[in-house]
Design a protein around this motif. Structure first.
Motif, PDB file in Angstrom:
ATOM      1  N   LYS A 196      -3.325   4.646 -18.844  1.00 46.07           N
ATOM      2  CA  LYS A 196      -4.369   4.568 -17.815  1.00 46.07           C
ATOM      3  C   LYS A 196      -3.770   4.784 -16.438  1.00 46.07           C
ATOM      4  CE  LYS A 196      -7.615   1.321 -19.970  1.00 46.07           C
ATOM      5  NZ  LYS A 196      -8.324   0.030 -19.755  1.00 46.07           N
ATOM      6  N   PRO A 197      -4.582   5.281 -15.497  1.00 42.57           N
ATOM      7  CA  PRO A 197      -4.081   5.380 -14.114  1.00 42.57           C
ATOM      8  C   PRO A 197      -3.841   3.990 -13.532  1.00 42.57           C
ATOM      9  CG  PRO A 197      -6.120   6.622 -14.399  1.00 42.57           C
ATOM     10  CD  PRO A 197      -5.956   5.779 -15.616  1.00 42.57           C
ATOM     11  N   LEU A 198      -3.035   3.933 -12.511  1.00 43.42           N
ATOM     12  CA  LEU A 198      -2.879   2.693 -11.760  1.00 43.42           C
ATOM     13  C   LEU A 198      -4.245   2.223 -11.271  1.00 43.42           C
ATOM     14  CD1 LEU A 198       0.227   3.357  -9.494  1.00 43.42           C
ATOM     15  CD2 LEU A 198      -0.008   1.544 -11.179  1.00 43.42           C
ATOM     16  N   GLU A 199      -4.564   0.957 -11.545  1.00 40.37           N
ATOM     17  CA  GLU A 199      -5.856   0.408 -11.147  1.00 40.37           C
ATOM     18  C   GLU A 199      -5.659  -0.496  -9.945  1.00 40.37           C
ATOM     19  OE1 GLU A 199      -6.692  -0.591 -15.729  1.00 40.37           O
ATOM     20  OE2 GLU A 199      -8.221  -1.363 -14.376  1.00 40.37           O
ATOM     21  N   LEU A 200      -6.288  -0.139  -8.830  1.00 41.42           N
ATOM     22  CA  LEU A 200      -6.225  -0.987  -7.653  1.00 41.42           C
ATOM     23  C   LEU A 200      -7.027  -2.262  -7.902  1.00 41.42           C
ATOM     24  CD1 LEU A 200      -5.433  -1.279  -4.624  1.00 41.42           C
ATOM     25  CD2 LEU A 200      -7.662  -0.258  -4.097  1.00 41.42           C
ATOM     26  N   MET A 201      -6.411  -3.403  -7.580  1.00 38.75           N
ATOM     27  CA  MET A 201      -7.108  -4.681  -7.738  1.00 38.75           C
ATOM     28  C   MET A 201      -7.527  -5.234  -6.382  1.00 38.75           C
ATOM     29  SD  MET A 201      -4.662  -6.421 -10.620  1.00 38.75           S
ATOM     30  CE  MET A 201      -5.767  -7.783 -10.981  1.00 38.75           C
ATOM     31  N   PHE A 202      -6.561  -5.465  -5.524  1.00 40.09           N
ATOM     32  CA  PHE A 202      -6.829  -6.085  -4.223  1.00 40.09           C
ATOM     33  C   PHE A 202      -5.969  -5.427  -3.151  1.00 40.09           C
ATOM     34  CE2 PHE A 202      -9.210  -9.507  -6.052  1.00 40.09           C
ATOM     35  CZ  PHE A 202      -8.558  -9.873  -7.227  1.00 40.09           C
ATOM     36  N   VAL A 203      -6.519  -5.429  -1.924  1.00 38.40           N
ATOM     37  CA  VAL A 203      -5.767  -4.973  -0.759  1.00 38.40           C
ATOM     38  C   VAL A 203      -5.925  -6.001   0.346  1.00 38.40           C
ATOM     39  CG1 VAL A 203      -5.430  -3.157   0.958  1.00 38.40           C
ATOM     40  CG2 VAL A 203      -6.227  -2.562  -1.342  1.00 38.40           C
ATOM     41  N   TYR A 204      -4.812  -6.301   0.998  1.00 37.89           N
ATOM     42  CA  TYR A 204      -4.831  -7.170   2.167  1.00 37.89           C
ATOM     43  C   TYR A 204      -4.223  -6.417   3.337  1.00 37.89           C
ATOM     44  CZ  TYR A 204      -6.135 -11.422  -0.326  1.00 37.89           C
ATOM     45  OH  TYR A 204      -6.817 -12.375  -1.039  1.00 37.89           O
ATOM     46  N   ASN A 205      -4.855  -6.531   4.492  1.00 33.47           N
ATOM     47  CA  ASN A 205      -4.325  -5.940   5.707  1.00 33.47           C
ATOM     48  C   ASN A 205      -4.279  -7.031   6.770  1.00 33.47           C
ATOM     49  OD1 ASN A 205      -3.374  -3.642   7.182  1.00 33.47           O
ATOM     50  ND2 ASN A 205      -5.308  -3.599   8.285  1.00 33.47           N
ATOM     51  N   PRO A 221      -5.070   4.753  -1.315  1.00 33.28           N
ATOM     52  CA  PRO A 221      -4.730   5.853  -2.218  1.00 33.28           C
ATOM     53  C   PRO A 221      -5.314   5.648  -3.614  1.00 33.28           C
ATOM     54  CG  PRO A 221      -2.822   4.449  -1.841  1.00 33.28           C
ATOM     55  CD  PRO A 221      -3.899   3.960  -0.930  1.00 33.28           C
ATOM     56  N   THR A 222      -5.759   6.755  -4.202  1.00 33.08           N
ATOM     57  CA  THR A 222      -6.214   6.795  -5.591  1.00 33.08           C
ATOM     58  C   THR A 222      -5.183   7.561  -6.405  1.00 33.08           C
ATOM     59  OG1 THR A 222      -8.537   6.795  -4.911  1.00 33.08           O
ATOM     60  CG2 THR A 222      -8.051   7.523  -7.153  1.00 33.08           C
ATOM     61  N   PHE A 223      -4.797   7.008  -7.531  1.00 29.69           N
ATOM     62  CA  PHE A 223      -3.750   7.600  -8.361  1.00 29.69           C
ATOM     63  C   PHE A 223      -4.335   8.319  -9.564  1.00 29.69           C
ATOM     64  CE2 PHE A 223       0.363   6.056  -6.826  1.00 29.69           C
ATOM     65  CZ  PHE A 223      -0.029   5.102  -5.905  1.00 29.69           C
ATOM     66  N   GLY A 224      -3.668   9.408  -9.978  1.00 36.43           N
ATOM     67  CA  GLY A 224      -3.924  10.002 -11.270  1.00 36.43           C
ATOM     68  C   GLY A 224      -3.186   9.232 -12.350  1.00 36.43           C
ATOM     69  N   ARG A 225      -3.421   9.608 -13.603  1.00 42.20           N
ATOM     70  CA  ARG A 225      -2.790   8.862 -14.688  1.00 42.20           C
ATOM     71  C   ARG A 225      -1.354   9.307 -14.935  1.00 42.20           C
ATOM     72  NH1 ARG A 225      -5.828   8.148 -19.045  1.00 42.20           N
ATOM     73  NH2 ARG A 225      -7.733   8.547 -17.887  1.00 42.20           N
ATOM     74  N   GLY A 226      -0.909  10.386 -14.263  1.00 47.73           N
ATOM     75  CA  GLY A 226       0.477  10.800 -14.362  1.00 47.73           C
ATOM     76  C   GLY A 226       0.731  11.856 -15.419  1.00 47.73           C
TER      77      GLY A 226
END
Lengths: 117, 113
Positions: free
Chosen positions: A41-50, B101-106
């Motif tokens: 699976k692609p990297l799944e973004l969970m949370f962002v803090y700024n 950023p949005t990533f592809g699965r590689g």
């Protein structure tokens, strides 16, 4: 050595346990991220803090609870997880999230490999 | 939904050849583009960034961007076995005043001796 340190590197927990993942960055960055990486699976973004304020919550279940006490530290508190939550959890930092050029330049920690039994 | 598409591979090339890795993205207003390399069991590391149409070279690596076609690629010249890794494409787009950023699965690259 990327300047982003994650602990623990490996964690095994039962579904009723409560545990926390820790991330610390020494780069002077203002933004920190939690990503989940599962096989195929692609990297799944969970949370962002700024500047220690949460700016993104990507529809993450409430059994994952982030905490950002300052711009250098980020935690992910875990409770009543499911086996499908087993994955590599990656912390990253970037200079900020408002400049298009530098925001995508993420520095990742080595990750915390989580196994939920 | 912003999408970044990559062929998962594996892409197998002989040592010394040129490896060509491709990535397409759905958000037409994307502004910056990145390639990360991830060795097995390790975390991703940034190897190239590109912001304008054309080519950008750094050592054996060349990133190519075509915004009209919504296409970004990474060429690795004189491929070495140490280049064997998964290559992640990431695309930066504006979202509510911030850039995430949005990533592809590689794409998995194997360079064989």
């Amino acid at each position: 050595e990327t300047g982003v340190t994650q602990t623990p590197r490996h964690l095994v927990m039962g579904m009723t346990n409560k545990k926390s993942l820790k991330c610390e960055q020494h780069l002077g960055h203002n933004a920190m991220y939690w990503y989940k990486q599962s096989a195929k699976k692609p990297l799944e973004l969970m949370f962002v803090y700024n500047f220690k304020e949460q700016t993104e919550n990507n529809s993450v279940p409430s059994r994952f609870s982030p905490e950002c006490p300052n711009s250098s530290h980020l935690f992910l508190h875990l409770h009543t997880l499911q086996p499908e939550d087993s994955a590599l959890y990656l912390c990253a930092s970037s200079q900020d999230i408002v400049l298009a050029d530098t925001t995508g330049e993420l520095f990742f920690g080595e990750g915390s490999r989580l196994t939920v039994l | 939904q912003k999408e970044v598409e990559q062929n998962s591979g594996p892409l197998s090339v002989p040592e010394g050849a040129i490896a060509s890795l491709n990535c397409t993205y759905s958000d037409r207003v994307s502004q910056s583009f990145f390639w990360y390399r991830q060795y097995s069991g390790k975390s991703p590391e940034l190897i190239m960034s590109i912001y304008s149409n054309g080519d950008k070279e750094d050592g054996r690596f060349t990133a190519q961007l075509n915004k009209a076609s919504q296409y970004v690629s990474l060429l690795i010249r004189d491929s070495q076995p140490s280049d064997s890794a998964t290559y992640l494409c990431a695309v930066n787009s504006a979202s509510g005043g911030s850039y995430i950023p949005t990533f592809g699965r590689g794409t998995s690259l194997i360079v064989h001796p």
